[in-house]
Design an enzyme around this catalytic site. Structure first.
Site, short mmCIF file in Angstrom:
data_model
loop_
_atom_site.label_atom_id
_atom_site.label_comp_id
_atom_site.label_asym_id
_atom_site.label_seq_id
_atom_site.Cartn_x
_atom_site.Cartn_y
_atom_site.Cartn_z
N LYS A 42 4.51 91.17 46.33
CA LYS A 42 3.44 91.94 45.70
C LYS A 42 2.43 91.00 45.06
O LYS A 42 2.82 89.95 44.53
CB LYS A 42 4.02 92.84 44.60
N ARG A 91 9.58 110.88 36.29
CA ARG A 91 8.43 111.67 35.87
C ARG A 91 8.33 112.98 36.63
O ARG A 91 7.89 113.98 36.13
CB ARG A 91 7.13 110.87 36.08
N SER A 129 1.21 103.01 36.44
CA SER A 129 0.41 101.78 36.40
C SER A 129 -0.63 101.78 37.51
O SER A 129 -1.75 101.31 37.31
CB SER A 129 1.32 100.56 36.58
O1 PNS Z 1 8.03 99.54 38.18
P1 PNS Z 1 8.64 99.59 39.55
O2 PNS Z 1 7.79 98.79 40.51
O3 PNS Z 1 8.92 100.98 40.01
O4 PNS Z 1 10.07 98.84 39.44
C1 PNS Z 1 10.91 98.66 40.56
C2 PNS Z 1 11.98 97.59 40.23
C3 PNS Z 1 11.30 96.33 39.78
C4 PNS Z 1 12.88 98.11 39.14
C5 PNS Z 1 12.82 97.32 41.50
O5 PNS Z 1 11.98 97.03 42.58
C6 PNS Z 1 13.80 96.17 41.30
O6 PNS Z 1 14.80 96.31 40.63
N1 PNS Z 1 13.49 94.99 41.90
C7 PNS Z 1 14.36 93.81 41.85
C8 PNS Z 1 15.11 93.64 43.19
C9 PNS Z 1 16.26 94.64 43.28
O7 PNS Z 1 17.27 94.46 42.65
N2 PNS Z 1 16.03 95.78 44.03
C10 PNS Z 1 16.91 96.93 44.04
C11 PNS Z 1 18.16 96.80 44.87
S1 PNS Z 1 17.96 96.13 46.49
#
Ligand code: PNS
Length: 160
Positions: A42, A91, A129
């Site tokens: 990202k 939400r 966001s």
């Molecule tokens: O604010 P978001 O973008 O909805 O958050 C998503 C987030 C960051 C919580 C999720 O993508 C995450 O935990 N990323 C780290 C990698 C991971 O552990 N992914 C989930 C299991 S594969």
């Protein structure tokens, strides 16, 4: 036993909805780690350092809340920090499918990890966001939706 929870997210930028959720979550545990996930796929609007500064300005008045960033899996970060709870916001029904899959995957990767879902204040349920970034890009008024520091940073970012 100290109950430690992680509230993970992109927080690009944090909104009043994130703040609301963190304040609700911290009431249920001893320590809450608000953690920015670094996603190499990202291109965020704000750097990790900027996002950490926003979060600590908005929530730093509560000594039970700390701030961190992590790369890699949330399941591993939770293990490293001895956290057994993940907090996520729901939400709308549309959030559910992704959150459900993520909760089960995280539990598969770390069987000591439980995900707890909280709902934000009703007047913040539509907030995200990505909507904030979009509104800011076109000069929308974000008063009440983000911390003034975030509002200022967004205006500066999109000022021409
Ligand atoms: O604010 P978001 O973008 O909805 O958050 C998503 C987030 C960051 C919580 C999720 O993508 C995450 O935990 N990323 C780290 C990698 C991971 O552990 N992914 C989930 C299991 S594969």
């Amino acid at each position: 036993m100290t109950r430690i929870a992680i509230y993970p997210g992109s927080f690009d930028p944090p909104t009043r909805g994130h703040e609301d959720l963190a304040r609700r979550a911290v009431g249920m545990v001893d320590r809450l780690i608000v953690a920015i996930a670094i996603n190499p796929n990202k291109q965020p609007l704000f750097s990790v350092e900027e996002r950490l500064a926003f979060l600590s300005t908005a929530l730093g008045d509560d000594p039970r809340i700390e701030f961190a960033s992590f790369s890699g899996l949330l399941a591993d970060f939770a293990r490293e920090r001895e956290a057994h709870i993940v907090v996520r916001g729901l939400r709308a029904v549309s959030d559910f499918e992704y959150e459900f899959q993520m909760a089960l995957m995280n539990r598969r990767l770390n069987r000591d990890l439980e995900t707890v879902f909280l709902v934000p204040a009703v007047d913040l349920t539509y907030l995200s966001s990505s909507l904030v970034r979009e509104a800011a890009r076109f000069g929308g008024n974000l008063e009440g939706l983000v911390h003034p520091m975030v509002q200022e940073a967004l205006s500066a970012r999109f000022r021409t």
